[in-house]
Design an enzyme around this catalytic site. Sequence first.
Site, short mmCIF file in Angstrom:
data_model
loop_
_atom_site.label_atom_id
_atom_site.label_comp_id
_atom_site.label_asym_id
_atom_site.label_seq_id
_atom_site.Cartn_x
_atom_site.Cartn_y
_atom_site.Cartn_z
N LYS A 72 51.92 61.54 3.05
CA LYS A 72 52.46 62.91 3.00
C LYS A 72 51.70 63.71 1.93
CE LYS A 72 56.95 65.27 2.58
NZ LYS A 72 58.39 65.07 2.32
N SER A 147 61.40 67.06 5.85
CA SER A 147 60.11 67.65 5.60
C SER A 147 58.92 66.73 5.87
CB SER A 147 60.04 68.14 4.16
OG SER A 147 60.15 67.05 3.26
N SER A 171 64.52 63.79 4.07
CA SER A 171 63.21 64.06 4.66
C SER A 171 62.41 62.86 5.13
CB SER A 171 62.36 64.87 3.69
OG SER A 171 62.79 66.20 3.69
N1 GLN Z 1 65.96 69.54 4.24
C1 GLN Z 1 66.29 69.35 2.84
C2 GLN Z 1 65.69 70.49 2.06
O1 GLN Z 1 65.17 71.36 2.66
C3 GLN Z 1 65.75 68.04 2.36
C4 GLN Z 1 64.30 68.05 2.11
C5 GLN Z 1 63.77 66.76 1.58
O2 GLN Z 1 64.41 65.71 1.68
N2 GLN Z 1 62.61 66.84 0.99
O3 GLN Z 1 65.74 70.55 0.87
#
Ligand code: GLN
Length: 483
Positions: A72, A147, A171
């Site tokens: 990532k 994400s 995410s």
């Molecule tokens: N969807 C959540 C956010 O937007 C979690 C994102 C994540 O786990 N990096 O913060």
Amino acid sequence: MQITSLNVHDLQALLRAGQISPKEVIEALGRRIEEVDPLIHGYLSHDLDRAILEAQQVDVRLPLGGVPISIKDVINVKGHPCGCASEILQGYIAPYDATVISKLRSAGAIPFGRANMDEFAMGSSTENSAFGPTRNPWDITRIPGGSSGGSAAVVASDEGFAALGTDTGGSIRQPAALCGRVGLKPTYGRVSRYGLVAFASSLDQIGPITKDVRDAAILMNIIAGPDKFDSTSLDDEVPDYTVALEKGVKGLKLGLPKEYFIEGLDPDVEKTVRTAVANLESLGAEVIEISLPHTEFALSTYYIIAPAEASANLARFDGVRYGFRAKDTQGLLDHYGKTREQGFGPEVKRRIILGTYVLSSGYYDAYYLRAQKVRTLIRQDFATAFEKVDAIVCPTSPTPAFKLGERTDDPLSMYLADIFTLAANIAGICGISVPCGFLEKEGKQLPVGLQILGQELDESTVLRVAYAYEQSTDWHKAKPRIG
Ligand code: GLN
């Protein structure tokens, strides 16, 4: 045999037996990426030439000897771009390896490609990437989740063998679920965050996205453990996570939290998850209903704590130290302002504004401090539950993958995508998502994930439950027909 369709443990066995060479693996991967990535857009960049050079030196007897891993775009790999899918980090090249990367390298793995993501890991669909969204391999008109959507999509479409993602509120688990793959969020502190670009430091964890549960255990064996460069990493000894896999679920108590079967949960997802739980029961687990009474406050708690920490962490991106720098600015404040105005996307700005607001004097007590108190209650909910059960089973995501663009104008509906995953980060516990079926929508098969949550440092049990379930089904073997 298609080399790229292999999982990590089968690939490594062939490499070790000398039936294929590490170089052939990289070449096959390159062809697969060329073939499918124009449709998927899972990678922001990759360096296959360097990977081939590394492949020629690698010792295939090492645990991951010759296995390419997709990373990532938020984790530093020396000499590779590390841009967090943001304009503001364009041109930034990582000057060092994150601890997880050094560990992967010592195990013989080859980190070679930058997986697309929501900018600074903020989002649930990968549509917040400054470089365009990733598409779900099961239906390219849909999002892959986020994400870590790039990490999940490349593993699902066989243009990656396994990937690292990060999970701040879901995410890893949510995109793994929506792409039909396995995603594990380790206990907070189990995996070093050194070299991970921070989003919300008290919530972030790096973890694997893989084709099956055994691969998740194998990757955890490599990346977990204490690190003198991360003061929040835990000193506890790392077990061999593959040992617990075969133990089965007989005699284990699994909790089914009633607060996770609520309005907003797609009825077909509910049915699929309940069938999976019944399956675990038939394998010998005892399933009991439990209550996690503060679940309804997890979303609001998360959206105070995560933006608060993000607003502090992202203060460093000011056009002085890293990447992008606005042109034609007058004086320092103007330089900061214009760089951040031009460099950050709308969701990142929204989080910074929210975060500075809840931390500002006068609002700190009403929002931030209160959220910290609710955080304690949510932690206690889990502690109480784990006095009665060995693991908790529930849906990973309330819906299957939604359409690209469907939620981009409505941040709140986007935030709801993580309603079932956020609490684990708030509590610091571990969790995994494992494929548990498909729903048919518009002639496409859309994957559904079963989430298994475990106590702090009890990754072995979640892997064990996930493995027992996986071995009783064929869901993880399904491959998308791309296009
Ligand atoms: N969807 C959540 C956010 O937007 C979690 C994102 C994540 O786990 N990096 O913060």
